[in-house]
Design a protein around this motif. Structure first.
Motif, short mmCIF file in Angstrom:
data_model
loop_
_atom_site.label_atom_id
_atom_site.label_comp_id
_atom_site.label_asym_id
_atom_site.label_seq_id
_atom_site.Cartn_x
_atom_site.Cartn_y
_atom_site.Cartn_z
N ILE A 157 0.82 -1.21 0.00
CA ILE A 157 0.00 0.00 0.00
C ILE A 157 0.85 1.26 0.00
O ILE A 157 0.46 2.29 -0.54
CB ILE A 157 -0.98 -0.04 1.20
N LEU A 172 -2.59 10.71 -3.46
CA LEU A 172 -3.22 10.26 -2.22
C LEU A 172 -4.73 10.17 -2.36
O LEU A 172 -5.35 9.25 -1.82
CB LEU A 172 -2.84 11.21 -1.08
N ILE A 173 -5.33 11.10 -3.11
CA ILE A 173 -6.78 11.04 -3.35
C ILE A 173 -7.12 9.74 -4.08
O ILE A 173 -8.06 9.03 -3.71
CB ILE A 173 -7.26 12.27 -4.16
N GLY A 175 -5.39 6.94 -4.20
CA GLY A 175 -5.14 5.80 -3.32
C GLY A 175 -6.24 5.59 -2.31
O GLY A 175 -6.74 4.48 -2.13
N PHE A 176 -6.64 6.67 -1.64
CA PHE A 176 -7.69 6.55 -0.62
C PHE A 176 -9.04 6.25 -1.25
O PHE A 176 -9.88 5.56 -0.66
CB PHE A 176 -7.76 7.82 0.24
N LEU A 179 -9.03 2.60 -1.72
CA LEU A 179 -9.28 1.92 -0.44
C LEU A 179 -10.76 1.96 -0.07
O LEU A 179 -11.31 1.01 0.50
CB LEU A 179 -8.44 2.57 0.67
N MET A 180 -11.41 3.09 -0.38
CA MET A 180 -12.86 3.20 -0.12
C MET A 180 -13.65 2.21 -0.98
O MET A 180 -14.56 1.54 -0.49
CB MET A 180 -13.33 4.64 -0.39
N SER A 183 -13.47 -1.26 0.28
CA SER A 183 -14.22 -1.56 1.51
C SER A 183 -15.69 -1.91 1.23
O SER A 183 -16.42 -2.29 2.14
CB SER A 183 -14.16 -0.36 2.48
N GLY A 447 -5.40 0.19 -3.92
CA GLY A 447 -6.37 0.28 -2.83
C GLY A 447 -7.46 -0.78 -2.95
O GLY A 447 -7.84 -1.41 -1.96
N GLY A 451 -6.56 -3.24 -0.03
CA GLY A 451 -7.35 -2.69 1.08
C GLY A 451 -8.16 -3.73 1.82
O GLY A 451 -8.03 -3.87 3.05
N GLU A 455 -7.58 -5.11 5.71
CA GLU A 455 -8.64 -4.99 6.71
C GLU A 455 -8.91 -6.34 7.39
O GLU A 455 -9.06 -6.41 8.61
CB GLU A 455 -9.92 -4.47 6.05
#
Length: 511
Positions: A157, A172-173, A175-176, A179-180, A183, A447, A451, A455
């Motif tokens: 990651i 970073l946007i 990547g996150f 990850l969202m 999930s 992500g 991700g 988790e």
């Protein structure tokens, strides 16, 4: 209980015996190559389809067939990833980062040669190591618990931060955001649906193949259709006038980087030994480590050979590692290994230590068959690189619809849901918008893939420790991995700062 003496003569006889099975290995190589190159298909899918045939074969022939198919499909997955930016499997997801930019420069032939050579060398090296140190490597699986796997995931990651170095905010946007998306699905504790929007097809999480082909392949097809060709005019001329020299250059370049091939394939071997880890984690971790300790990290993502060598060596290093827990402990390390376990149980073959005492020629023979497969692949697949690279000369008028059509079918195959085809198309639009606005689709994909895995391991680690985060620092191995992660992130920054200071002092001296 009598055992066959294990020495050089034993391995020599085993190698000659595995060579005599070339009539099984060579067809399996070409079948695996095709299977790996088609998005959505995999060695596991193909072996399941052909399972009735493997059950009626002699157990040794059936296992050799599956091993050869497994190895070749791993190598085959890199072909579309390099040529047309389609990673058909998660294990090839890091391959296009530098493979595809090489193609766009007209270096497709060289890129394929680098991929094939590093895959072959990585597979040969890790197979030899597996043969001589199986009992030691098998113990790695016992030490890699959920807390250790959390840190291993963070290695992969952290590649998001590496990608974000060019544009921190957008990286970073992306990547996150990945990850969202990762999930989405039922949570791992209470099975409460998260972000599924009422779609039952998303309760198991985002399926990987639609996300892979959508973000990379379909978005790229939308992008290249705006021009006449994937290649620039100069790159087309370079490819048309190319000779075997480019293939030899790729082979020589990879051989010169033998140390790079060695340590990245060892990353794949260690991660492969851990049940449930897999080639995707190995490829991302190897790429991140390769870039972190490179003297020229700024070249990664622009068509840098080391950025292609690292994931291809690592994901082929996984192949030997996956079979170690199966044969030594009786625990399958992946989907293909699980199917092999079914065949062995059906044929009445014991796995675990008894296999090597009662039938050492079969236990060691599986790894020797893998070694022979990689050896034969060097002579069967490498010469094809010159002709495969010419696929990129096809006009985008024909190429883009073909890519979209094949990838949508590939998205349907794993679960056989029409929903997955729509999902792939949606990811394609998302990827197209991301590319047009300067966001890196690889950061989103990291992500999505890593991700959910992180988790799951994190929750298991916390449950074991009654919710205490001290579980992540509870063993010596975990702490060593934390130190290694910190070092891989901090040392490159320190070395870069030190180099700038030296250049500044040198400039002042010149002045």
């Amino acid at each position: 209980m009598e055992t066959t003496p294990i020495d050089a003569a034993f391995f020599g006889e085993l190698f000659l015996h595995s060579l005599s099975l070339w009539w099984v290995i060579v067809p399996s190589i070409f079948l695996g190559l095709v299977v790996g190159a088609i998005p959505g298909f995999s060695a596991a899918n193909t072996i399941i389809i052909l399972l009735p045939f493997t059950l009626v074969m002699d157990v040794e022939v059936g296992l050799v067939f599956m091993v050869a198919l497994y190895c070749a499909s791993r190598m085959g997955a890199g072909i579309p990833a390099i040529l047309v930016n389609i990673p058909g499997t998660a294990g090839a997801a890091a391959t296009p980062l530098d493979g595809y930019p090489m193609v766009k420069k007209g270096q497709g032939q060289q890129a394929l040669a680098i991929s094939f050579t590093s895959s072959t060398l990585g597979g040969l090296l890790t197979t030899v190591i597996a043969l001589v140190s199986m009992p030691v490597l098998a113990r790695v699986g016992f030490h890699m618990h959920s807390a250790e796997m959390v840190v291993v995931m963070l290695f992969g990651i952290s590649l998001i931060a590496t990608i974000a170095a060019k544009n921190t905010l957008k990286g970073l946007i992306a990547g996150f955001f990945g990850l969202m998306i990762g999930s989405i699905g039922a949570d791992h504790v209470y099975a409460t649906p998260r972000g599924t929007m009422g779609f039952l097809e998303l309760y198991d999480g985002i399926p990987l193949i639609p996300a892979l082909v959508g973000l990379f392949a379909i978005s790229e097809a939308f992008l290249v259709i705006e021009g006449e060709s994937i290649l620039s005019k100069h790159a087309q001329d370079r490819l048309v006038t190319g000779s075997w020299q480019q293939t030899f250059q790729g082979v020589r370049l990879t051989l010169r980087k033998w140390w790079h091939v060695t340590w990245t394939s060892l990353i794949g071997l260690v991660i492969g030994v851990t049940p449930g880890a897999g080639a995707a984690i190995a490829a991302f971790v190897a790429y991140q480590q390769s870039r972190a300790f490179s003297k020229t990290p700024e070249l990664y993502g622009t068509g840098h050979p080391e950025g292609l060598i690292a994931p291809e060596s690592a994901n082929n290093g996984v192949t030997a590692g996956t079979l170690i827990p199966l044969l030594v402990l009786g625990i399958p390390g992946g989907a293909t290994a699980a199917i092999m376990l079914v065949v062995m149980q059906y044929q009445g073959v014991n796995t675990g230590p008894r296999l090597f005492m009662e039938q050492p020629e079969l236990g060691y023979g599986i790894f020797m068959a893998m070694f022979t497969t990689y050896l034969l692949m060097a002579f069967t697949i490498l010469p094809m690189s010159r002709y495969m690279s010419r696929v990129t000369l096809v006009s985008t008028t024909y190429m883009s619809p073909l890519i979209i059509g094949f990838t949508l079918v590939g998205s349907f195959v794993p679960r056989e849901y029409m929903f997955d085809m729509y999902l792939a198309f949606a990811f394609g639009i998302l990827g197209y918008i991301a590319r047009k606005t300067g966001y890196h689709v690889a950061a989103i994909l990291i992500g999505v893939i890593l991700g959910p895995l992180m988790e799951r391991y994190m929750l298991v680690a916390l449950q074991k420790a009654d919710g205490s985060f001290t579980a992540l620092f509870s063993t010596p191995l975990t702490n060593i991995l934390w130190v290694a992660l910190a070092a891989s992130l901090v040392l490159p920054i320190f070395m870069k700062h030190r180099q700038r200071r030296r250049e500044g002092v040198f400039a002042e001296g010149e002045g």
